[in-house]
Motif scaffolding. Structure first.
Motif, PDB file in Angstrom:
ATOM      1  N   MET A   1       0.814  -1.235   0.000  1.00 51.28           N
ATOM      2  CA  MET A   1       0.000   0.000   0.000  1.00 51.28           C
ATOM      3  C   MET A   1       0.836   1.270   0.000  1.00 51.28           C
ATOM      4  O   MET A   1       0.585   2.185  -0.774  1.00 51.28           O
ATOM      5  CB  MET A   1      -0.883   0.045   1.241  1.00 51.28           C
ATOM      6  CG  MET A   1      -2.119  -0.774   1.106  1.00 51.28           C
ATOM      7  SD  MET A   1      -3.178  -0.421   2.498  1.00 51.28           S
ATOM      8  CE  MET A   1      -4.585  -1.401   2.015  1.00 51.28           C
ATOM      9  N   GLN A   2       1.802   1.321   0.903  1.00 46.37           N
ATOM     10  CA  GLN A   2       2.565   2.565   1.088  1.00 46.37           C
ATOM     11  C   GLN A   2       3.360   2.906  -0.164  1.00 46.37           C
ATOM     12  O   GLN A   2       3.730   4.049  -0.375  1.00 46.37           O
ATOM     13  CB  GLN A   2       3.480   2.400   2.308  1.00 46.37           C
ATOM     14  CG  GLN A   2       4.342   3.584   2.657  1.00 46.37           C
ATOM     15  CD  GLN A   2       5.669   3.603   1.900  1.00 46.37           C
ATOM     16  OE1 GLN A   2       6.032   2.624   1.245  1.00 46.37           O
ATOM     17  NE2 GLN A   2       6.365   4.721   1.964  1.00 46.37           N
ATOM     18  N   ASN A   3       3.615   1.915  -1.001  1.00 46.82           N
ATOM     19  CA  ASN A   3       4.410   2.173  -2.203  1.00 46.82           C
ATOM     20  C   ASN A   3       3.575   1.962  -3.464  1.00 46.82           C
ATOM     21  O   ASN A   3       3.136   2.942  -4.076  1.00 46.82           O
ATOM     22  CB  ASN A   3       5.682   1.311  -2.204  1.00 46.82           C
ATOM     23  CG  ASN A   3       5.420  -0.074  -1.635  1.00 46.82           C
ATOM     24  OD1 ASN A   3       4.664  -0.855  -2.192  1.00 46.82           O
ATOM     25  ND2 ASN A   3       6.028  -0.364  -0.497  1.00 46.82           N
ATOM     26  N   HIS A   4       3.342   0.707  -3.845  1.00 48.55           N
ATOM     27  CA  HIS A   4       2.719   0.461  -5.155  1.00 48.55           C
ATOM     28  C   HIS A   4       1.354   1.173  -5.306  1.00 48.55           C
ATOM     29  O   HIS A   4       1.125   1.903  -6.269  1.00 48.55           O
ATOM     30  CB  HIS A   4       2.515  -1.035  -5.390  1.00 48.55           C
ATOM     31  CG  HIS A   4       3.767  -1.854  -5.298  1.00 48.55           C
ATOM     32  ND1 HIS A   4       4.995  -1.377  -5.666  1.00 48.55           N
ATOM     33  CD2 HIS A   4       3.986  -3.129  -4.881  1.00 48.55           C
ATOM     34  CE1 HIS A   4       5.912  -2.312  -5.479  1.00 48.55           C
ATOM     35  NE2 HIS A   4       5.322  -3.386  -4.997  1.00 48.55           N
TER      36      HIS A   4
ATOM     37  N   GLU B   1       8.901  12.571  -2.138  1.00 48.04           N
ATOM     38  CA  GLU B   1       7.712  11.721  -2.322  1.00 48.04           C
ATOM     39  C   GLU B   1       7.679  10.644  -1.259  1.00 48.04           C
ATOM     40  O   GLU B   1       6.629  10.305  -0.701  1.00 48.04           O
ATOM     41  CB  GLU B   1       7.776  10.987  -3.670  1.00 48.04           C
ATOM     42  CG  GLU B   1       7.498  11.795  -4.897  1.00 48.04           C
ATOM     43  CD  GLU B   1       7.500  10.861  -6.114  1.00 48.04           C
ATOM     44  OE1 GLU B   1       6.514  10.142  -6.330  1.00 48.04           O
ATOM     45  OE2 GLU B   1       8.512  10.843  -6.848  1.00 48.04           O
ATOM     46  N   LEU B   2       8.860  10.090  -1.027  1.00 47.93           N
ATOM     47  CA  LEU B   2       8.982   9.014  -0.053  1.00 47.93           C
ATOM     48  C   LEU B   2       8.618   9.522   1.344  1.00 47.93           C
ATOM     49  O   LEU B   2       7.851   8.872   2.069  1.00 47.93           O
ATOM     50  CB  LEU B   2      10.435   8.525  -0.095  1.00 47.93           C
ATOM     51  CG  LEU B   2      10.756   7.264   0.668  1.00 47.93           C
ATOM     52  CD1 LEU B   2       9.913   6.102   0.194  1.00 47.93           C
ATOM     53  CD2 LEU B   2      12.242   6.940   0.491  1.00 47.93           C
ATOM     54  N   ASP B   3       9.138  10.699   1.707  1.00 51.97           N
ATOM     55  CA  ASP B   3       8.817  11.269   3.026  1.00 51.97           C
ATOM     56  C   ASP B   3       7.309  11.461   3.163  1.00 51.97           C
ATOM     57  O   ASP B   3       6.711  11.126   4.187  1.00 51.97           O
ATOM     58  CB  ASP B   3       9.479  12.649   3.206  1.00 51.97           C
ATOM     59  CG  ASP B   3      10.999  12.546   3.226  1.00 51.97           C
ATOM     60  OD1 ASP B   3      11.513  11.428   3.376  1.00 51.97           O
ATOM     61  OD2 ASP B   3      11.660  13.594   3.056  1.00 51.97           O
ATOM     62  N   ALA B   4       6.706  12.019   2.105  1.00 51.01           N
ATOM     63  CA  ALA B   4       5.267  12.290   2.171  1.00 51.01           C
ATOM     64  C   ALA B   4       4.491  10.975   2.287  1.00 51.01           C
ATOM     65  O   ALA B   4       3.505  10.882   3.035  1.00 51.01           O
ATOM     66  CB  ALA B   4       4.824  13.075   0.930  1.00 51.01           C
ATOM     67  N   ALA B   5       4.947   9.960   1.582  1.00 51.19           N
ATOM     68  CA  ALA B   5       4.248   8.667   1.607  1.00 51.19           C
ATOM     69  C   ALA B   5       4.322   8.050   3.007  1.00 51.19           C
ATOM     70  O   ALA B   5       3.325   7.564   3.544  1.00 51.19           O
ATOM     71  CB  ALA B   5       4.861   7.726   0.579  1.00 51.19           C
TER      72      ALA B   5
END
Ligand SMILES: NC(=O)C1=CN([C@@H]2O[C@H](COP(=O)(O)OP(=O)(O)OC[C@H]3O[C@@H](n4cnc5c(N)ncnc54)[C@H](OP(=O)(O)O)[C@@H]3O)[C@@H](O)[C@H]2O)C=CC1
Ligand SMILES: O=C1O[C@H](COP(=O)(O)O)[C@@H](O)[C@H](O)[C@H]1O
Length: 586
Positions: A332-335, A533-537
């Protein structure tokens, strides 16, 4: 780099079209005569001077080399995905003229043993892709016609029919593969690799790509040693980093900080292979190049959006890794979140990587962190069907017997911006379910004052339009519409306007890893994740992940091979949503 959707190095790549080109394709039913004329015309053409520059490699590149080092070459991902993808790129003519592939791992292996290992992972499936148009008997004609439309560099395509056979190509590819055994935390071992790389580079400008296909706890060691001992002396050095990028905001930030001690952000290619999937790539094309969709793409017309991932197998073999992460971090957090960001972003200024990533990050930062109430979790349990017993998640020897790690989760997310205010974005991801699928479902609002209301009965939801983007399997885009059943009466029916890729295109769809490897070689960052993007995710998921773990929330158990826990339906019902994948006419 502004060559989006175009690959300089890939003569037969279907993505090699320039952004402005018209993607008219030729269907087998089209009239043959113009094609014949065109074929004759093109066969009589001598390739112009720029042929070799555009389709092959320019003069500068004759003096440069690309070395691709697969760190963790003995592992599962390397064998399953990376080597096959590299071979496919080689077969398609997408790799630079002068390339070398190095395997690096601790296992002791000779070059010959590596080649033997790699050869067992390669197939000639790729043959089908290039030559499948032939099965229509009009293959060469289509190829020529496409090549004329797509531009000069596509002129190589017709000659694809005279390519060596796949077996020979495999041999040639394997001859370019070498192995170096070393520790991941040894600068000396990477220095030995550097020597070998230099021998192959023979004094040319050397560009080096490292693919970290290793467990995350050794990422930093490997990056430190590779960057200090085997960075390119005179060309670019890039590193593809596999997920997981940490397991929460803090660990992800620590990983980013550590990586940035040795690499600049533009050297780091954080891979999310879902971004390389054909239908995810197509999402922006669908939205931004079709007038009929973009005006509907907002809270005004869309009732809810569903992002669904299901696998019909468990964590077999990967329980050790999985138990530390769980399905929310794994999928979820990525794909799914990456797909959501692409789906919901505003129109980017251009197709440049930074413009697209700027828009994605805005969406992510406009989202509300996920609340515990908006999550349902599950874990699969053993189930016997037709005399076969399927294991429970905790039957895996690498998983603690009392593990509460979710193998299924459903979540409701919200984007607090003008376009999406109040629209639930529902995600569902699970392992050991009844089928394998990844799809985006867009459920539209009811037709106001619908004249045909009485024909639908009381359930107006059943009659609303739904757009389904099926990422896998059987890639398709279909739109559910209402139509009249032919006849004298007035009976309404639900039908699909269906673009089924297998029916429309004879070419096999490339694997996501092919596209992403090619992009990394070409320095195209659009499909890789930027650190903001990663931080926001992570900001969206970290609080709820902590709460689930601290409160030791017990997942709802669902039988292996079922449709998952009912909790997912209660969650959806709270937002007046029904999951589209369980509808009768799905
Ligand atoms: N496999 C998959 O389907 C997917 C994997 N990924 C990610 O890709 C990366 C690689 O995955 P995968 O190939 O499955 O990993 P593996 O567990 O197969 O590990 C790859 C290699 O790393 C070395 N290795 C394994 N464990 C250790 C350890 N504890 N310490 C040092 N070296 C070790 C081994 O090589 P040797 O002993 O020879 O050094 C192994 O062959 C991971 O980050 C994973 O999360 C992402 C998506 C899917
Ligand atoms: O990243 C991951 O993806 C795979 C699913 O990938 P797909 O391309 O086969 O759909 C998943 O099985 C794995 O758990 C996860 O780590």
């Amino acid at each position: 780099m502004s060559t989006l959707y175009s690959s300089n190095h890939c003569p037969s790549s279907s993505s090699s079209q320039s952004p402005g080109a018209v993607a008219t394709t030729v269907s087998p039913s089209d009239n043959e005569t113009p094609f014949k004329k065109l074929k004759d015309e093109l066969l009589s053409v001598t390739p112009p001077e720029e042929f070799t520059d555009v389709a092959g490699f320019d003069v500068k590149e004759e003096k440069s080399t690309v070395s691709i080092t697969v760190v963790g070459a003995s592992g599962d991902l390397a064998k399953k995905k990376i080597f096959p993808a590299l071979f496919a790129l080689y077969y398609e003519g997408c790799l630079p003229e002068q390339f070398t592939v190095f395997g690096y791992a601790r296992s002791k292996m000779t070059d010959a043993e590596l080649r033997n290992m790699v050869s067992r992972t390669l197939t000639c499936r790729i043959d089908k892709r290039s030559n499948s148009a032939l099965s229509f008997g009009l293959g060469p004609v289509f190829a020529l016609f496409e090549s004329k439309l797509f531009g000069l560099h596509e002129r190589l395509h017709p000659f694809g029919f005279f390519r060596e056979n796949c077996g020979e190509k495999m041999e040639q590819f394997l001859e370019r593969c070498f192995y170096h055994s070393g520790q991941y935390d040894s600068q000396a071992d990477f220095a030995e690799l550097d020597k070998k790389l230099k021998e192959h580079e023979a004094g040319k400008v050397s560009n080096r790509l490292f693919y970290l296909s290793i467990p995350p706890n050794i990422f930093i060691d490997a990056v430190r040693c590779a960057s200090l001992s085997s960075s390119s002396p005179n060309g670019w050095t890039r590193v593809i980093v596999e997920k997981p990028f940490g397991r929460d905001s803090e660990s992800s930030a620590a990983l980013t900080r550590a990586l940035k001690q040795y690499l600049k952000e533009d050297q780091i290619f954080r891979i999310d292979h879902y971004l390389g999937k054909e239908l995810v790539e197509n999402l922006s094309v669908l939205r931004f190049s079709n007038l009929i969709f973009e005006p509907l793409w907002s809270r005004q017309f869309i009732r809810n959006v569903q992002l669904i991932f299901a696998e019909d197998f468990g964590t077999e073999g990967r329980g050790g890794y999985f138990d530390n992460y769980g399905i929310i971090r794994d999928i979820m957090q990525n794909h799914l979140l990456q797909i959501l960001a692409l789906f919901a972003m505003e129109t980017p200024v251009s197709l440049d990587a930074e413009d697209i990533r700027n828009e994605k990050v805005k969406v992510l930062r406009s989202m509300r962190p996920l609340q515990l109430d908006d999550v349902a979790i599950g874990q699969y349990k053993s189930h016997t069907r037709g005399g076969v017993t399927y294991p429970a998640y905790t039957d895996d020897k690498t998983v603690p017997k009392d593990s509460l790690t979710p193998t299924f989760a459903a979540a409701a997310l919200f984007i607090d911006n003008a376009r999406w205010d109040g629209v639930p974005f529902l995600m569902k991801a699970g392992k050991a379910l009844h089928d394998r699928r990844a799809e985006i479902r867009v459920q539209f609002r009811h037709v106001p004052g619908n004249l045909y209301k009485r024909n639908f009965g009381t359930d107006l939801d059943q009659a609303t339009n739904e757009l389904v983007i099926r990422v896998q399997p059987d890639e398709a885009i279909y739109l559910k519409i209402n139509n009249k059943v032919p006849g004298l009466g007035m009976r309404l029916d639900r039908s699909n306007l269906n673009l089924l890729y297998a029916a429309r295109y004879s070419k096999e769809i490339p694997d996501a890893y092919e596209r992403l490897l090619l992009d990394a070689i070409e320095g195209e960052r659009r499909l890789f994740i930027r650190s903001d993007e990663l931080d926001a995710a992570w900001s969206l998921f970290t609080p709820v992940l902590k709460e689930l773990e601290e409160k030791k929330i017990v997942p709802e158990y669902y039988p292996y091979g079922s449709r998952g826990p009912v909790g997912a339906h209660y969650l959806a019902a709270r937002y007046k949503v029904r999951w589209g994948d369980i509808a009768i006419d799905k």
